[in-house]
Design a protein around this motif. Sequence first.
Motif, mmCIF file in Angstrom:
data_model
loop_
_atom_site.group_PDB
_atom_site.id
_atom_site.type_symbol
_atom_site.label_atom_id
_atom_site.label_comp_id
_atom_site.label_asym_id
_atom_site.label_seq_id
_atom_site.Cartn_x
_atom_site.Cartn_y
_atom_site.Cartn_z
ATOM 1 N N ASP A 176 10.402 -6.482 1.806
ATOM 2 C CA ASP A 176 9.927 -5.839 0.585
ATOM 3 C C ASP A 176 10.151 -4.334 0.584
ATOM 4 O OD1 ASP A 176 8.914 -8.207 -0.797
ATOM 5 O OD2 ASP A 176 7.489 -8.316 0.846
ATOM 6 N N ASP A 177 10.583 -3.798 1.717
ATOM 7 C CA ASP A 177 10.976 -2.390 1.770
ATOM 8 C C ASP A 177 12.257 -2.126 0.992
ATOM 9 O OD1 ASP A 177 11.864 -4.079 4.021
ATOM 10 O OD2 ASP A 177 13.078 -2.344 4.598
ATOM 11 N N LEU A 178 13.031 -3.169 0.733
ATOM 12 C CA LEU A 178 14.334 -3.022 0.081
ATOM 13 C C LEU A 178 14.254 -3.100 -1.440
ATOM 14 C CD1 LEU A 178 16.574 -5.193 2.440
ATOM 15 C CD2 LEU A 178 15.941 -2.779 2.643
ATOM 16 N N ASP A 179 13.067 -3.341 -1.979
ATOM 17 C CA ASP A 179 12.910 -3.509 -3.426
ATOM 18 C C ASP A 179 11.963 -2.451 -4.006
ATOM 19 O OD1 ASP A 179 14.537 -5.873 -3.796
ATOM 20 O OD2 ASP A 179 13.003 -6.941 -2.651
ATOM 21 N N PRO A 180 12.114 -2.138 -5.307
ATOM 22 C CA PRO A 180 13.198 -2.591 -6.194
ATOM 23 C C PRO A 180 14.540 -1.972 -5.801
ATOM 24 C CG PRO A 180 11.850 -0.958 -7.289
ATOM 25 C CD PRO A 180 11.164 -1.248 -5.993
ATOM 26 N N GLU A 181 15.596 -2.647 -6.117
ATOM 27 C CA GLU A 181 16.906 -2.248 -5.637
ATOM 28 C C GLU A 181 17.320 -0.854 -6.125
ATOM 29 O OE1 GLU A 181 20.042 -5.130 -5.790
ATOM 30 O OE2 GLU A 181 18.643 -6.805 -5.640
ATOM 31 N N ASP A 182 16.843 -0.463 -7.311
ATOM 32 C CA ASP A 182 17.228 0.846 -7.833
ATOM 33 C C ASP A 182 16.362 1.983 -7.283
ATOM 34 O OD1 ASP A 182 14.937 0.066 -9.116
ATOM 35 O OD2 ASP A 182 15.584 0.692 -11.122
ATOM 36 N N ASN A 183 15.261 1.622 -6.600
ATOM 37 C CA ASN A 183 14.388 2.636 -6.012
ATOM 38 C C ASN A 183 13.557 1.997 -4.903
ATOM 39 O OD1 ASN A 183 13.025 5.068 -5.588
ATOM 40 N ND2 ASN A 183 11.491 4.619 -7.164
ATOM 41 N N PRO A 184 14.182 1.657 -3.771
ATOM 42 C CA PRO A 184 13.495 0.910 -2.706
ATOM 43 C C PRO A 184 12.208 1.581 -2.247
ATOM 44 C CG PRO A 184 15.850 1.022 -2.287
ATOM 45 C CD PRO A 184 15.582 1.961 -3.423
ATOM 46 N N ALA A 185 11.184 0.762 -2.032
ATOM 47 C CA ALA A 185 9.848 1.263 -1.692
ATOM 48 C C ALA A 185 9.753 1.759 -0.259
ATOM 49 C CB ALA A 185 8.810 0.165 -1.931
ATOM 50 N N GLY A 186 10.624 1.234 0.632
ATOM 51 C CA GLY A 186 10.597 1.668 2.018
ATOM 52 C C GLY A 186 9.537 0.971 2.850
ATOM 53 N N ILE A 187 9.402 1.427 4.085
ATOM 54 C CA ILE A 187 8.532 0.758 5.059
ATOM 55 C C ILE A 187 7.072 0.758 4.619
ATOM 56 C CG2 ILE A 187 7.694 0.850 7.448
ATOM 57 C CD1 ILE A 187 10.419 1.859 8.299
ATOM 58 N N ASP A 188 6.658 1.785 3.853
ATOM 59 C CA ASP A 188 5.254 1.830 3.415
ATOM 60 C C ASP A 188 4.859 0.576 2.643
ATOM 61 O OD1 ASP A 188 4.811 4.250 4.587
ATOM 62 O OD2 ASP A 188 5.001 5.439 2.753
ATOM 63 N N LYS A 189 5.814 -0.038 1.930
ATOM 64 C CA LYS A 189 5.510 -1.261 1.177
ATOM 65 C C LYS A 189 5.219 -2.412 2.131
ATOM 66 C CE LYS A 189 5.021 -3.865 -2.435
ATOM 67 N NZ LYS A 189 3.832 -3.690 -3.306
ATOM 68 N N VAL A 190 5.959 -2.494 3.218
ATOM 69 C CA VAL A 190 5.708 -3.538 4.214
ATOM 70 C C VAL A 190 4.334 -3.331 4.839
ATOM 71 C CG1 VAL A 190 6.531 -4.634 6.324
ATOM 72 C CG2 VAL A 190 8.175 -3.747 4.670
ATOM 73 N N LEU A 191 3.982 -2.095 5.143
ATOM 74 C CA LEU A 191 2.667 -1.804 5.716
ATOM 75 C C LEU A 191 1.552 -2.133 4.722
ATOM 76 C CD1 LEU A 191 3.417 1.594 7.510
ATOM 77 C CD2 LEU A 191 3.308 -0.701 8.526
ATOM 78 N N GLU A 192 1.801 -1.880 3.443
ATOM 79 C CA GLU A 192 0.829 -2.246 2.403
ATOM 80 C C GLU A 192 0.593 -3.748 2.390
ATOM 81 O OE1 GLU A 192 1.001 -2.594 -2.415
ATOM 82 O OE2 GLU A 192 1.732 -0.725 -1.549
ATOM 83 N N ASN A 193 1.662 -4.523 2.502
ATOM 84 C CA ASN A 193 1.533 -5.975 2.521
ATOM 85 C C ASN A 193 0.778 -6.442 3.765
ATOM 86 O OD1 ASN A 193 2.975 -6.041 0.147
ATOM 87 N ND2 ASN A 193 4.918 -6.583 1.118
ATOM 88 N N CYS A 194 1.060 -5.805 4.896
ATOM 89 C CA CYS A 194 0.329 -6.142 6.125
ATOM 90 C C CYS A 194 -1.155 -5.841 5.958
ATOM 91 C CB CYS A 194 0.888 -5.365 7.314
ATOM 92 S SG CYS A 194 2.509 -5.905 7.876
ATOM 93 N N ARG A 195 -1.474 -4.724 5.307
ATOM 94 C CA ARG A 195 -2.878 -4.365 5.088
ATOM 95 C C ARG A 195 -3.573 -5.409 4.228
ATOM 96 N NH1 ARG A 195 -6.395 -2.275 7.827
ATOM 97 N NH2 ARG A 195 -4.926 -0.617 8.367
ATOM 98 N N TYR A 196 -2.903 -5.868 3.175
ATOM 99 C CA TYR A 196 -3.487 -6.925 2.340
ATOM 100 C C TYR A 196 -3.772 -8.159 3.185
ATOM 101 C CZ TYR A 196 -4.114 -10.453 -1.283
ATOM 102 O OH TYR A 196 -4.632 -11.466 -2.051
ATOM 103 N N ASP A 197 -2.792 -8.568 3.973
ATOM 104 C CA ASP A 197 -2.947 -9.778 4.782
ATOM 105 C C ASP A 197 -4.018 -9.603 5.854
ATOM 106 O OD1 ASP A 197 -1.003 -10.857 3.211
ATOM 107 O OD2 ASP A 197 0.594 -10.742 4.708
ATOM 108 N N TYR A 198 -4.099 -8.406 6.418
ATOM 109 C CA TYR A 198 -5.147 -8.136 7.415
ATOM 110 C C TYR A 198 -6.521 -8.250 6.762
ATOM 111 C CZ TYR A 198 -7.472 -5.903 11.386
ATOM 112 O OH TYR A 198 -8.280 -5.642 12.462
ATOM 113 N N ASN A 199 -6.681 -7.659 5.579
ATOM 114 C CA ASN A 199 -7.957 -7.732 4.876
ATOM 115 C C ASN A 199 -8.280 -9.154 4.434
ATOM 116 O OD1 ASN A 199 -8.330 -4.980 5.165
ATOM 117 N ND2 ASN A 199 -7.471 -4.472 3.159
ATOM 118 N N PHE A 200 -7.240 -9.959 4.210
ATOM 119 C CA PHE A 200 -7.441 -11.362 3.823
ATOM 120 C C PHE A 200 -7.972 -12.179 4.996
ATOM 121 C CE2 PHE A 200 -6.121 -15.700 2.720
ATOM 122 C CZ PHE A 200 -6.519 -15.771 1.389
#
Length: 396
Positions: A162-186
């Motif tokens: 998910d760091d690679l999306d959106p293709e015209d403005n990739p979110a970068g590693i912070d997006k992956v960490l955000e997803n990990c945080r959601y899953d950790y809180n879950f």
Amino acid sequence: MKRREFLQASAAAAALGSSSAASAKSPSEHSQALSEHKISSIQYDRVKLNYPRHVGRNSRLGHHGRGPTVSICKIRTNKGAEGWGVFPAGRDRAGFLNDSLKGIKISELISPASGIKYSAPEQLDIALHDLAGKILDMPVYKMLGAEGPASTNCYSGMIYFDDLDPEDNPAGIDKVLENCRYDYNFGYRQFKIKIGRGKKWMPEKEGMQRDIDVTNEIAKAFPYATLLADANDMYTYQDTIEYLKGIGDTELYWMEEPFREEEEGFRKLKKWLKESGKSTFIADGEWGPVQAQLISLAKKGLLDYYLTDIIGLGFSPWRDMMPRLKKMSILASPHAWGSMLKTCYISHLSRGLGNIPTIEGVTCFSDDVDFSGFEIENGKISTPETPGFGLKLLKS
């Protein structure tokens, strides 16, 4: 407790399991109870499952989307019992089975002690287990023997590119960490990290570095989480070593599908891991598995975790496979990606037979299925005590 000690302890506990009786009733009494029920109808339906977020790409495939629509079947009996489950076939097949099996005793199709019989269509495996459990008023895991732990480690299988999306403005590693945080809180305390960006989506050198950086950043942000990595067979042996060297002291519980299963590569990887002092397991058998090859690798000590899909192999075949794996000291974690339904079925397999130290979690929400009995708390998934698989269908 250090992470490595925790991993070793959890694997040993799952392999040993616990001992308890499946039921006070005898097999003959179970058979008699099932024989009193005859199939009155088999109905086809579909349920919609929703992921908590859009799931992106892995090394092999494009975007995985927002969640699947899953085919199911519902089996009703002449005495009003109903069981349901994933149905890996279409409406026409369900219609054929409805016509051909009407009036058949449930005891002719499934044995609680061993699973579906040769006379039973494999597409009804899950639904028949659910139905038998409801008729006998017991959860599926008790039919299997209740040899495993009451709850099992459960990892998030949703950490994609998910760091690679959106293709015209990739979110970068912070997006992956955000997803990990959601899953950790879950409730998750284990993350499986998809790797292999350089094989399709990025230049190879930059992709490898991103794989390494993502892994290390997750380890830094979640120091008490357990990490797993999955290349979906798109690495080579040399890629695998480069990645493992690149992540340095970051520990991995397992390396999943580093490259296509083959003896020489696995032997070299095992040797490298041992010489490097790493306790990382090798896990494989998800994509296009050749069971004879997997068993051969396992017997030679080159495969630590057996991953064939819970539906692809089948619930009853998995029941038959597990004792063989135990004799070879091979751990199991059936593939579950795509659907939380699979995660729930595997939790029963784990509690019933043991030998599954961790389960792939696929978080789903649904207006069609009630998943509330399968809570994920502090890294473990619970298995409900309700009859059958404990999954309530919210649609009629």
